[in-house]
Design a protein around this motif. Structure first.
Motif, mmCIF file in Angstrom:
data_model
loop_
_atom_site.group_PDB
_atom_site.id
_atom_site.type_symbol
_atom_site.label_atom_id
_atom_site.label_comp_id
_atom_site.label_asym_id
_atom_site.label_seq_id
_atom_site.Cartn_x
_atom_site.Cartn_y
_atom_site.Cartn_z
ATOM 1 N N ALA A 17 0.830 -1.204 0.000
ATOM 2 C CA ALA A 17 0.000 0.000 0.000
ATOM 3 C C ALA A 17 0.862 1.252 0.000
ATOM 4 N N ARG A 18 1.966 1.212 0.731
ATOM 5 C CA ARG A 18 2.834 2.391 0.785
ATOM 6 C C ARG A 18 3.629 2.597 -0.501
ATOM 7 N N THR A 19 3.760 1.564 -1.305
ATOM 8 C CA THR A 19 4.347 1.790 -2.634
ATOM 9 C C THR A 19 3.345 2.486 -3.545
ATOM 10 N N LEU A 20 2.064 2.273 -3.306
ATOM 11 C CA LEU A 20 1.012 2.915 -4.102
ATOM 12 C C LEU A 20 0.746 4.339 -3.646
ATOM 13 N N VAL A 21 0.805 4.557 -2.340
ATOM 14 C CA VAL A 21 0.623 5.896 -1.757
ATOM 15 C C VAL A 21 1.803 6.119 -0.814
ATOM 16 N N PRO A 22 2.889 6.709 -1.296
ATOM 17 C CA PRO A 22 4.129 6.760 -0.517
ATOM 18 C C PRO A 22 4.009 7.412 0.849
ATOM 19 N N ASP A 23 3.125 8.384 1.007
ATOM 20 C CA ASP A 23 3.019 9.082 2.294
ATOM 21 C C ASP A 23 1.918 8.526 3.193
ATOM 22 N N VAL A 39 -0.270 3.680 7.766
ATOM 23 C CA VAL A 39 -1.188 2.584 8.054
ATOM 24 C C VAL A 39 -1.135 2.295 9.547
ATOM 25 N N PRO A 40 -2.279 2.262 10.224
ATOM 26 C CA PRO A 40 -2.278 1.974 11.668
ATOM 27 C C PRO A 40 -1.604 0.641 11.964
ATOM 28 N N ASP A 87 -4.118 -6.330 6.559
ATOM 29 C CA ASP A 87 -4.590 -6.571 5.199
ATOM 30 C C ASP A 87 -5.368 -5.355 4.704
ATOM 31 N N ILE A 88 -5.074 -4.961 3.480
ATOM 32 C CA ILE A 88 -5.707 -3.785 2.883
ATOM 33 C C ILE A 88 -6.348 -4.200 1.567
ATOM 34 N N ALA A 89 -7.603 -3.796 1.370
ATOM 35 C CA ALA A 89 -8.302 -4.090 0.119
ATOM 36 C C ALA A 89 -7.881 -3.078 -0.934
ATOM 37 N N TRP A 90 -7.576 -3.586 -2.126
ATOM 38 C CA TRP A 90 -7.106 -2.749 -3.233
ATOM 39 C C TRP A 90 -8.029 -2.960 -4.426
#
Length: 389
Positions: free
Chosen positions: A120-126, A129-130, A135-138
């Motif tokens: 997820a952080r590669t998709l939104v660098p800043d 995530v708590p 697991d994150i839904a994409w």
């Protein structure tokens, strides 16, 4: 054909464009300026393009087709649609609900997958995530639009094809007759057309009723109801957020120029169109604090505007699209106007010009309200969790 359209939001502009492409002579009546600041539904919206937790299946299919319509329109160029995906997660209390929703979407063939916080952080660098989220839904097919730019694209092409705008010009009544429909104007006088399309958003009900088409609408002024919500528009922030985020505390989308639109669904209980909070109110401070917790670089963010969005929602919560009896007045009303606008405009134009009915709209006709007592309709449940709005 001479066709009038009442309302120049996204749906009205889309219908005007499609009708003009089909060779119709189109006149659009708009009571105020198009996308008129904080009061226009098309201008005050989270503008998330998706078919996310949209049931029943026919509504899901309609929204999937809506996404495809945006893709086709964007293939011709323009900087208004950003299909950069959506990231969503839930806390422990909501994880089963999110898991069930993702499983249902995957069964339907809708692009959805589970990714790690690292991905997820590669998709939104800043992105922050708590710690408890694993697991994150994409949803890679989803995205957002810039509403004013979309409206400019649709109406600009309609205007190029000869569509005419009458503004400011308020329509006070629409009456169907044997050969067409008559439009009554607040400025005085009546005008006749072969057909009239009502794309009047939250002002639909009285105009539709006057033309003999029952379309009860949920009250767009009711504080804390399903029709209203707080939307914050930030000043530019030095944060890398290029995708939609739907999280338990805050929903976020880019607005261009480094600005973000932020939404905390649990705060919508305080939304009141008659009492819009100031951009430095406690609600604004809470939205900004949540943004700072969610995104690196957003600490100290401030709102340039805090608005109360008012959704155009038929009283049963379902889209309306179709003609009344006689076929000379066509009504479109939906709270998914950004996702569905380009599609509904095209389908309505095809039905009006050719008379061929679209199977996609079979379950969304206004005739379902004939003989229905609006008091028998269950109150709509406000969206209070990520992905519900």
């Amino acid at each position: 054909m001479r066709i009038a359209i009442v309302g120049l939001g996204v749906i009205g502009a889309s219908t005007a464009r499609s009708l003009a492409l089909a060779g119709a002579q189109v006149t659009v009546f708009e009571r105020s300026l198009p996308a008129a600041g904080t009061t226009a539904t098309s201008a005050t919206t989270f503008a998330w393009i998706n078919s996310h937790q949209k049931n029943p299946l026919a509504y899901h299919a309609l929204n999937v087709a809506g996404i495809a319509e945006h893709e086709a329109l964007a293939a011709d160029g323009g900087d208004w649609f950003f299909q950069t995906g959506n990231l969503e997660w839930a806390h422990e209390s909501g994880l089963d609900t999110l898991s069930d929703a993702v499983a249902e979407l995957r069964v339907r063939g809708y692009p959805a997958e589970w990714i790690t916080p690292e991905r997820a952080r590669t998709l939104v660098p800043d992105l922050r995530v708590p710690p408890g989220v694993r697991d994150i839904a994409w949803y890679p097919q989803e995205g957002h639009v810039l509403p004013a730019a979309l409206l400019a694209r649709l109406w600009g092409e309609a205007r190029d094809l000869g569509a005419v705008l009458r503004c400011p010009e308020e329509v006070t009544g629409v009456t169907a007759h044997g050969n067409g429909a008559r439009v009554a104007l607040a400025s005085g006088g009546d005008e006749d057309f072969d057909a009239v399309v009502l794309a009047a958003g939250r002002w639909t009900e009285p105009l539709a009723a006057a033309s003999g088409v029952p379309v009860p609408m949920a009250d767009p002024e009711a504080p804390g109801s399903a029709t209203v919500g707080l939307l914050g528009y930030t000043a530019p922030v030095p944060a890398r957020v290029g995708r939609v985020l739907t999280t338990p505390e805050l929903n976020v989308r880019p607005e261009g120029g480094g600005r973000l639109v932020v939404q905390g669904l649990d705060l919508d209980v305080h939304a009141d169109p008659a009492n819009v909070p100031a951009p430095d109110s406690t609600y604004a401070a809470e939205l900004c604090a949540r943004l700072g917790d969610l995104v690196d670089g957003a600490e100290g963010a401030r709102l340039e505007s805090l608005r109360v969005g008012q959704r155009s929602m038929p009283a049963d919560g379902r889209t309306v699209a179709g003609p009344g009896s006689g076929g000379h007045v066509y009504v479109i009303a939906t709270h998914s106007g950004i996702t569905l606008g380009p599609l509904l405009g095209r389908l309505a134009a095809e039905e009006i010009v050719s008379g061929t009915q679209s199977p996609l709209l079979a379950e969304f006709r206004p005739e379902r309200f004939e003989g229905v007592n609006r008091e028998s309709l269950a109150p709509l449940t406000p969206a209070r969790f990520a992905g519900q709005q």
